[in-house]
Motif scaffolding. Structure first.
Motif, mmCIF file in Angstrom:
data_model
loop_
_atom_site.group_PDB
_atom_site.id
_atom_site.type_symbol
_atom_site.label_atom_id
_atom_site.label_comp_id
_atom_site.label_asym_id
_atom_site.label_seq_id
_atom_site.Cartn_x
_atom_site.Cartn_y
_atom_site.Cartn_z
ATOM 1 N N UNK A 105 -12.049 82.373 108.699
ATOM 2 C CA UNK A 105 -12.367 82.186 110.119
ATOM 3 C C UNK A 105 -11.135 82.497 110.956
ATOM 4 N N UNK A 106 -11.313 83.272 111.999
ATOM 5 C CA UNK A 106 -10.250 83.561 112.952
ATOM 6 C C UNK A 106 -10.594 82.871 114.255
ATOM 7 N N UNK A 107 -9.783 81.882 114.627
ATOM 8 C CA UNK A 107 -10.048 81.059 115.813
ATOM 9 C C UNK A 107 -11.474 80.527 115.813
ATOM 10 N N UNK A 108 -11.920 80.107 114.640
ATOM 11 C CA UNK A 108 -13.233 79.503 114.502
ATOM 12 C C UNK A 108 -14.377 80.480 114.324
ATOM 13 N N UNK A 109 -14.128 81.777 114.444
ATOM 14 C CA UNK A 109 -15.168 82.795 114.287
ATOM 15 C C UNK A 109 -15.151 83.287 112.840
ATOM 16 N N UNK A 110 -16.302 83.147 112.155
ATOM 17 C CA UNK A 110 -16.361 83.577 110.757
ATOM 18 C C UNK A 110 -16.224 85.090 110.644
ATOM 19 N N UNK A 111 -15.388 85.508 109.711
ATOM 20 C CA UNK A 111 -15.170 86.928 109.461
ATOM 21 C C UNK A 111 -16.051 87.393 108.311
ATOM 22 N N UNK A 112 -16.457 88.635 108.362
ATOM 23 C CA UNK A 112 -17.199 89.242 107.262
ATOM 24 C C UNK A 112 -16.192 89.593 106.172
ATOM 25 N N UNK A 113 -16.477 89.194 104.957
ATOM 26 C CA UNK A 113 -15.619 89.511 103.819
ATOM 27 C C UNK A 113 -16.251 90.636 103.021
ATOM 28 N N UNK A 114 -15.405 91.435 102.387
ATOM 29 C CA UNK A 114 -15.891 92.560 101.588
ATOM 30 C C UNK A 114 -15.282 92.514 100.205
ATOM 31 N N UNK A 115 -16.087 92.881 99.220
ATOM 32 C CA UNK A 115 -15.601 92.991 97.849
ATOM 33 C C UNK A 115 -15.088 94.407 97.642
ATOM 34 N N UNK A 116 -13.831 94.520 97.250
ATOM 35 C CA UNK A 116 -13.231 95.829 96.989
ATOM 36 C C UNK A 116 -12.551 95.803 95.634
ATOM 37 N N UNK A 117 -12.603 96.926 94.947
ATOM 38 C CA UNK A 117 -11.814 97.105 93.735
ATOM 39 C C UNK A 117 -11.218 98.497 93.784
ATOM 40 N N UNK A 118 -10.084 98.643 93.145
ATOM 41 C CA UNK A 118 -9.421 99.938 93.131
ATOM 42 C C UNK A 118 -8.346 99.972 92.067
ATOM 43 N N UNK A 119 -7.859 101.157 91.816
ATOM 44 C CA UNK A 119 -6.785 101.353 90.847
ATOM 45 C C UNK A 119 -5.499 101.666 91.592
ATOM 46 N N UNK A 120 -4.385 101.304 90.958
ATOM 47 C CA UNK A 120 -3.080 101.613 91.525
ATOM 48 C C UNK A 120 -2.063 101.646 90.391
ATOM 49 N N UNK A 121 -0.872 102.089 90.712
ATOM 50 C CA UNK A 121 0.190 102.163 89.709
ATOM 51 C C UNK A 121 1.409 101.379 90.187
#
Length: 171
Positions: A105-121
């Motif tokens: 929540x940002x200043x009481x406003x719920x934020x949408x969350x996202x599922x992400x996956x990725x590769x890195x080195x």
């Protein structure tokens, strides 16, 4: 406290979110233990080697943490709500965690969350990242409170509060 504008969630594609998850992990893993934004309990190390195009907020190793920090106005924010990473040799595909609860929540406003996956080195080591992430459009100067809560339902939980001050010229 500055009112959070409607539509504060920064919309990312799965590909862009996966790349940012990898970038976030490279950033988090690059800090020496004594300067680690993830280990930081106060927000003192929030500015550790931030990229110029956005601002990463650190996750935690669980439990309750309250951080206070300045962030640059005009840059989007990207942060984990709950996440993991592992080497490719451990598993060729990204592993996940159970999630019983995950909110931001940002200043009481719920934020949408996202599922992400990725590769890195990191060096020569291939790694995978997975998580539920929050992404916020650039903020105008002002005061903000970001509350992040997550629980696996299996004993791991976190409750993180960020007291953010968005300022015009932060380098």
């Amino acid at each position: 406290m500055t009112e959070a504008p409607a539509g504060t969630t920064w919309q990312l594609t799965d590909d862009d979110g996966g790349k940012l998850a990898g970038r976030w992990w490279k950033w988090a893993l690059s800090a020496p233990k004594e300067l680690s934004p993830v280990r930081d309990k106060t927000g003192e190390h929030a500015g550790w080697k931030q990229p110029r195009d956005l601002w990463f907020l650190a996750g935690t190793y669980g439990g309750k943490v309250v951080r206070t920090c300045e962030i640059p106005a005009g840059r989007p924010l990207f942060f984990p709500v709950i996440n993991i990473q592992h080497t490719h040799s451990h598993s060729a595909t990204p592993l996940t965690m159970p999630v019983a609860e995950a909110t931001a929540h940002l200043n009481g406003v719920e934020l949408v969350l996202s599922q992400f996956s990725g590769s890195f080195r990191t060096g020569f080591t291939r790694r995978h990242a997975w998580g539920l992430w929050g992404a916020v459009e650039p903020l105008v100067p002002g005061q903000y409170v970001l509350e992040i809560k997550a629980d696996t339902g299996q004993g791991f939980w976190l409750d993180t509060t960020y007291h953010l001050t968005a300022v015009e010229h932060l380098d």
